[in-house]
Scaffold this motif. Structure first.
Motif, short mmCIF file in Angstrom:
data_model
loop_
_atom_site.label_atom_id
_atom_site.label_comp_id
_atom_site.label_asym_id
_atom_site.label_seq_id
_atom_site.Cartn_x
_atom_site.Cartn_y
_atom_site.Cartn_z
N VAL A 1 26.19 36.87 -6.07
CA VAL A 1 25.27 36.68 -4.95
C VAL A 1 26.02 36.02 -3.80
O VAL A 1 26.78 35.08 -4.00
CB VAL A 1 24.07 35.79 -5.38
CG1 VAL A 1 23.16 35.52 -4.20
CG2 VAL A 1 23.32 36.45 -6.53
N THR A 2 25.81 36.53 -2.60
CA THR A 2 26.35 35.93 -1.39
C THR A 2 25.17 35.56 -0.50
O THR A 2 24.35 36.42 -0.17
CB THR A 2 27.28 36.92 -0.65
OG1 THR A 2 28.34 37.30 -1.52
CG2 THR A 2 27.84 36.30 0.61
N CYS A 3 25.07 34.29 -0.15
CA CYS A 3 23.97 33.82 0.69
C CYS A 3 24.49 33.48 2.08
O CYS A 3 25.59 32.95 2.22
CB CYS A 3 23.34 32.56 0.09
SG CYS A 3 22.57 32.85 -1.51
N GLY B 1 22.95 32.09 6.17
CA GLY B 1 21.84 31.37 6.78
C GLY B 1 21.17 32.06 7.94
O GLY B 1 20.10 31.63 8.39
N GLY C 1 25.10 37.20 8.29
CA GLY C 1 24.93 38.36 7.42
C GLY C 1 25.71 39.56 7.91
O GLY C 1 26.37 40.25 7.13
N THR D 1 16.86 40.63 2.41
CA THR D 1 16.87 39.99 3.72
C THR D 1 15.46 39.65 4.21
O THR D 1 14.51 40.38 3.92
CB THR D 1 17.55 40.88 4.77
OG1 THR D 1 17.63 40.18 6.02
CG2 THR D 1 16.84 42.20 4.99
N ASP D 2 15.38 38.55 4.91
CA ASP D 2 14.15 38.23 5.62
C ASP D 2 14.13 39.14 6.85
O ASP D 2 15.17 39.51 7.39
CB ASP D 2 14.15 36.76 6.05
CG ASP D 2 12.76 36.23 6.34
OD1 ASP D 2 11.89 37.04 6.74
OD2 ASP D 2 12.56 35.03 6.18
#
Length: 124
Positions: free
Chosen positions: A6-8, A10, A15, A29-30
Protein backbone atom coordinates in the motif's frame (compact mmCIF):
# COMPACT_ATOMS: atom_id res chain seq x y z
CA UNK A 1 5.50 -11.68 3.59
CA UNK A 2 3.10 -11.98 0.71
CA UNK A 3 0.23 -9.58 0.36
CA UNK A 4 -0.67 -6.21 -0.99
CA UNK A 5 1.69 -3.29 -0.82
CA UNK A 6 0.00 0.00 0.00
CA UNK A 7 1.20 3.49 -0.86
CA UNK A 8 -0.57 6.37 0.89
CA UNK A 9 -0.47 10.03 -0.11
CA UNK A 10 -2.04 13.09 1.45
CA UNK A 11 -3.36 14.93 -1.59
CA UNK A 12 -3.99 14.81 -5.32
CA UNK A 13 -0.65 16.33 -6.33
CA UNK A 14 1.28 13.74 -4.32
CA UNK A 15 -0.88 11.01 -5.84
CA UNK A 16 -0.12 12.20 -9.36
CA UNK A 17 3.61 12.31 -8.54
CA UNK A 18 3.56 8.73 -7.24
CA UNK A 19 1.56 7.50 -10.26
CA UNK A 20 4.32 8.78 -12.55
CA UNK A 21 6.88 6.65 -10.70
CA UNK A 22 5.08 3.45 -9.72
CA UNK A 23 2.53 1.07 -11.18
CA UNK A 24 -0.49 -0.08 -9.19
CA UNK A 25 -3.21 -2.67 -9.70
CA UNK A 26 -5.85 -0.60 -7.94
CA UNK A 27 -6.40 3.04 -7.02
CA UNK A 28 -8.44 3.95 -3.95
CA UNK A 29 -9.05 7.67 -4.01
CA UNK A 30 -11.23 10.28 -2.44
CA UNK A 31 -13.07 12.26 -5.10
CA UNK A 32 -12.65 15.66 -3.45
CA UNK A 33 -9.25 16.38 -1.92
CA UNK A 34 -6.74 19.20 -1.68
CA UNK A 35 -4.13 19.95 -4.35
CA UNK A 36 -5.65 18.01 -7.19
CA UNK A 37 -9.06 16.38 -7.33
CA UNK A 38 -9.45 12.62 -7.23
CA UNK A 39 -11.16 12.73 -10.61
CA UNK A 40 -7.93 13.97 -12.20
CA UNK A 41 -6.02 11.27 -10.36
CA UNK A 42 -8.45 8.68 -11.73
CA UNK A 43 -7.92 10.01 -15.25
CA UNK A 44 -4.12 9.85 -14.89
CA UNK A 45 -4.32 6.33 -13.43
CA UNK A 46 -6.51 5.11 -16.31
CA UNK A 47 -4.15 6.62 -18.89
CA UNK A 48 -1.13 4.99 -17.26
CA UNK A 49 -2.78 1.62 -16.68
CA UNK A 50 -6.02 1.06 -18.63
CA UNK A 51 -6.50 -2.34 -16.98
CA UNK A 52 -6.22 -0.87 -13.47
CA UNK A 53 -9.18 -0.88 -11.12
CA UNK A 54 -10.59 2.13 -9.27
CA UNK A 55 -12.47 2.46 -5.98
CA UNK A 56 -13.67 6.02 -5.42
CA UNK A 57 -14.80 7.26 -2.01
CA UNK A 58 -16.56 10.46 -0.99
CA UNK A 59 -18.67 12.23 1.58
CA UNK A 60 -19.15 15.14 -0.80
CA UNK A 61 -18.27 18.74 -0.19
CA UNK A 62 -19.72 22.17 0.43
CA UNK A 63 -20.97 22.60 -3.13
CA UNK A 64 -21.24 18.95 -4.17
CA UNK A 65 -23.26 16.28 -2.32
CA UNK A 66 -21.67 12.84 -1.88
CA UNK A 67 -24.13 11.08 -4.18
CA UNK A 68 -23.37 13.51 -6.98
CA UNK A 69 -19.62 13.02 -6.46
CA UNK A 70 -20.03 9.28 -6.76
CA UNK A 71 -22.07 9.55 -9.97
CA UNK A 72 -19.30 11.66 -11.47
CA UNK A 73 -16.71 9.11 -10.32
CA UNK A 74 -18.66 6.40 -12.15
CA UNK A 75 -18.49 8.46 -15.34
CA UNK A 76 -14.73 8.86 -14.83
CA UNK A 77 -14.35 5.08 -14.72
CA UNK A 78 -14.69 4.05 -11.07
CA UNK A 79 -15.38 0.33 -10.82
CA UNK A 80 -16.92 0.80 -7.36
CA UNK A 81 -17.83 3.74 -5.16
CA UNK A 82 -18.16 4.00 -1.40
CA UNK A 83 -19.75 6.73 0.70
CA UNK A 84 -18.15 8.01 3.88
CA UNK A 85 -18.12 7.23 6.67
CA UNK A 86 -17.47 3.50 6.27
CA UNK A 87 -16.01 0.70 8.32
CA UNK A 88 -13.28 -1.77 7.49
CA UNK A 89 -15.69 -4.48 6.34
CA UNK A 90 -17.44 -2.07 3.98
CA UNK A 91 -14.09 -0.95 2.56
CA UNK A 92 -13.03 -4.55 1.88
CA UNK A 93 -16.41 -5.34 0.32
CA UNK A 94 -16.17 -2.32 -1.98
CA UNK A 95 -12.59 -3.23 -2.90
CA UNK A 96 -13.72 -6.76 -3.76
CA UNK A 97 -16.38 -5.31 -6.05
CA UNK A 98 -13.86 -2.94 -7.67
CA UNK A 99 -11.55 -5.86 -8.41
CA UNK A 100 -14.21 -7.86 -10.29
CA UNK A 101 -13.17 -8.41 -13.91
CA UNK A 102 -14.83 -5.88 -16.18
CA UNK A 103 -15.32 -8.37 -19.00
CA UNK A 104 -17.83 -10.29 -16.84
CA UNK A 105 -20.23 -7.74 -15.39
CA UNK A 106 -22.54 -10.55 -14.27
CA UNK A 107 -19.93 -12.34 -12.15
CA UNK A 108 -21.36 -13.74 -8.93
CA UNK A 109 -21.31 -11.06 -6.24
CA UNK A 110 -20.42 -8.27 -8.66
CA UNK A 111 -22.17 -4.98 -8.05
CA UNK A 112 -21.74 -2.13 -10.53
CA UNK A 113 -20.49 1.23 -9.32
CA UNK A 114 -24.08 2.47 -9.34
CA UNK A 115 -25.18 -0.35 -7.04
CA UNK A 116 -26.12 -0.28 -3.36
CA UNK A 117 -22.67 0.66 -2.07
CA UNK A 118 -22.91 4.03 -3.76
CA UNK A 119 -26.19 4.94 -2.16
CA UNK A 120 -25.67 3.82 1.44
CA UNK A 121 -24.68 6.12 4.24
CA UNK A 122 -22.00 4.04 5.96
CA UNK A 123 -22.10 5.05 9.59
CA UNK A 124 -21.40 1.75 11.33
Amino acid sequence: EAGPQVTCVGNGASGAWVLQRQRFDVLITDILMPNGPGLELMRAFTRALPSGRILAISIGGQDMPGGFCMKIAERFGAHAVLGKPFNRGQLFAALTIAMQPSDDSTAEGAVPASGPLSSLNHSS
